[in-house]
Design a protein around this motif. Structure first.
Motif, PDB file in Angstrom:
ATOM      1  N   GLY A  39     -32.975  -2.940 -12.520  1.00 29.39           N
ATOM      2  CA  GLY A  39     -32.181  -3.980 -11.869  1.00 29.39           C
ATOM      3  C   GLY A  39     -32.035  -5.269 -12.663  1.00 29.39           C
ATOM      4  O   GLY A  39     -31.275  -6.154 -12.286  1.00 29.39           O
ATOM      5  N   TYR A  40     -32.757  -5.394 -13.767  1.00 28.40           N
ATOM      6  CA  TYR A  40     -32.692  -6.600 -14.590  1.00 28.40           C
ATOM      7  C   TYR A  40     -32.432  -6.202 -16.038  1.00 28.40           C
ATOM      8  O   TYR A  40     -33.051  -5.278 -16.564  1.00 28.40           O
ATOM      9  N   PHE A  41     -31.521  -6.923 -16.654  1.00 30.71           N
ATOM     10  CA  PHE A  41     -31.184  -6.574 -18.036  1.00 30.71           C
ATOM     11  C   PHE A  41     -30.943  -7.829 -18.858  1.00 30.71           C
ATOM     12  O   PHE A  41     -30.741  -8.906 -18.342  1.00 30.71           O
ATOM     13  N   LYS A  42     -30.996  -7.630 -20.161  1.00 34.23           N
ATOM     14  CA  LYS A  42     -30.629  -8.705 -21.073  1.00 34.23           C
ATOM     15  C   LYS A  42     -29.320  -8.297 -21.745  1.00 34.23           C
ATOM     16  O   LYS A  42     -28.964  -7.127 -21.790  1.00 34.23           O
ATOM     17  N   GLU A  43     -28.624  -9.285 -22.248  1.00 35.23           N
ATOM     18  CA  GLU A  43     -27.317  -9.037 -22.828  1.00 35.23           C
ATOM     19  C   GLU A  43     -27.215  -9.764 -24.168  1.00 35.23           C
ATOM     20  O   GLU A  43     -27.579 -10.929 -24.269  1.00 35.23           O
ATOM     21  N   GLU A  44     -26.741  -9.046 -25.186  1.00 32.34           N
ATOM     22  CA  GLU A  44     -26.541  -9.624 -26.516  1.00 32.34           C
ATOM     23  C   GLU A  44     -25.097  -9.403 -26.941  1.00 32.34           C
ATOM     24  O   GLU A  44     -24.485  -8.393 -26.591  1.00 32.34           O
ATOM     25  N   ASP A  45     -24.573 -10.331 -27.720  1.00 33.27           N
ATOM     26  CA  ASP A  45     -23.222 -10.171 -28.249  1.00 33.27           C
ATOM     27  C   ASP A  45     -23.189  -9.048 -29.276  1.00 33.27           C
ATOM     28  O   ASP A  45     -24.123  -8.893 -30.068  1.00 33.27           O
ATOM     29  N   VAL A  46     -22.120  -8.277 -29.270  1.00 31.03           N
ATOM     30  CA  VAL A  46     -21.861  -7.282 -30.303  1.00 31.03           C
ATOM     31  C   VAL A  46     -21.017  -7.956 -31.376  1.00 31.03           C
ATOM     32  O   VAL A  46     -20.049  -8.659 -31.064  1.00 31.03           O
ATOM     33  N   ILE A  47     -21.388  -7.776 -32.614  1.00 28.73           N
ATOM     34  CA  ILE A  47     -20.622  -8.381 -33.705  1.00 28.73           C
ATOM     35  C   ILE A  47     -19.304  -7.618 -33.846  1.00 28.73           C
ATOM     36  O   ILE A  47     -19.305  -6.396 -34.027  1.00 28.73           O
ATOM     37  N   PRO A  48     -18.173  -8.317 -33.751  1.00 30.23           N
ATOM     38  CA  PRO A  48     -16.885  -7.656 -33.914  1.00 30.23           C
ATOM     39  C   PRO A  48     -16.785  -7.071 -35.329  1.00 30.23           C
ATOM     40  O   PRO A  48     -17.129  -7.750 -36.306  1.00 30.23           O
ATOM     41  N   SER A  49     -16.337  -5.819 -35.444  1.00 29.20           N
ATOM     42  CA  SER A  49     -16.325  -5.178 -36.755  1.00 29.20           C
ATOM     43  C   SER A  49     -15.308  -4.039 -36.837  1.00 29.20           C
ATOM     44  O   SER A  49     -14.854  -3.526 -35.810  1.00 29.20           O
ATOM     45  N   VAL A  50     -14.994  -3.667 -38.062  1.00 25.71           N
ATOM     46  CA  VAL A  50     -14.202  -2.475 -38.370  1.00 25.71           C
ATOM     47  C   VAL A  50     -14.872  -1.810 -39.557  1.00 25.71           C
ATOM     48  O   VAL A  50     -15.071  -2.435 -40.599  1.00 25.71           O
ATOM     49  N   LYS A  51     -15.233  -0.542 -39.384  1.00 26.09           N
ATOM     50  CA  LYS A  51     -15.836   0.235 -40.461  1.00 26.09           C
ATOM     51  C   LYS A  51     -14.870   1.356 -40.802  1.00 26.09           C
ATOM     52  O   LYS A  51     -14.402   2.070 -39.908  1.00 26.09           O
TER      53      LYS A  51
END
Length: 115
Positions: A39-51
């Protein structure tokens, strides 16, 4: 009735189209979540990318790709959607294979948006 969901992709770096071998990866979401406890989570930004795996073709401007720090990279998918990476720059080692001229590229940037 079947729907086309995969196939040929097109990659452009500041308007110049690359010849690619088909391997393209972009993030689907802008955040990554991890559960801490139920019921509890942490959130991190995903680095925008193109591979992408491209081909080193005659006339390809490698200095533009390797030295650019504010490029726009557009990935157009066969299903009609596009991912636009702005403020892009090359990360990791950009290498080319002499056997098949495959050029492995990973771009990261300031913002990535699906259109």
């Amino acid at each position: 009735m079947g729907q086309k969901v995969a196939g040929t992709c097109y990659i452009k770096v500041d308007g110049d189209q690359l010849v690619i071998t088909g391997g393209v990866e972009v993030p689907v979401s802008k955040v990554k979540r991890e559960t801490i406890v139920k019921g509890y989570f942490k959130e991190e930004d995903v680095i925008p990318s193109v591979k992408v795996d491209a081909i080193k073709t005659p006339g390809l401007d490698l200095s533009k790709i390797t030295e650019g720090t504010n490029m726009t990279v557009t990935a157009e998918f066969k299903d009609g959607s596009s991912y636009v990476l702005s403020g892009a720059y090359l990360v990791d080692d950009a290498t080319v294979n002499g056997d098949d001229a495959k050029l492995s590229l990973k771009f990261e940037g300031i913002d990535g948006n699906w259109q």
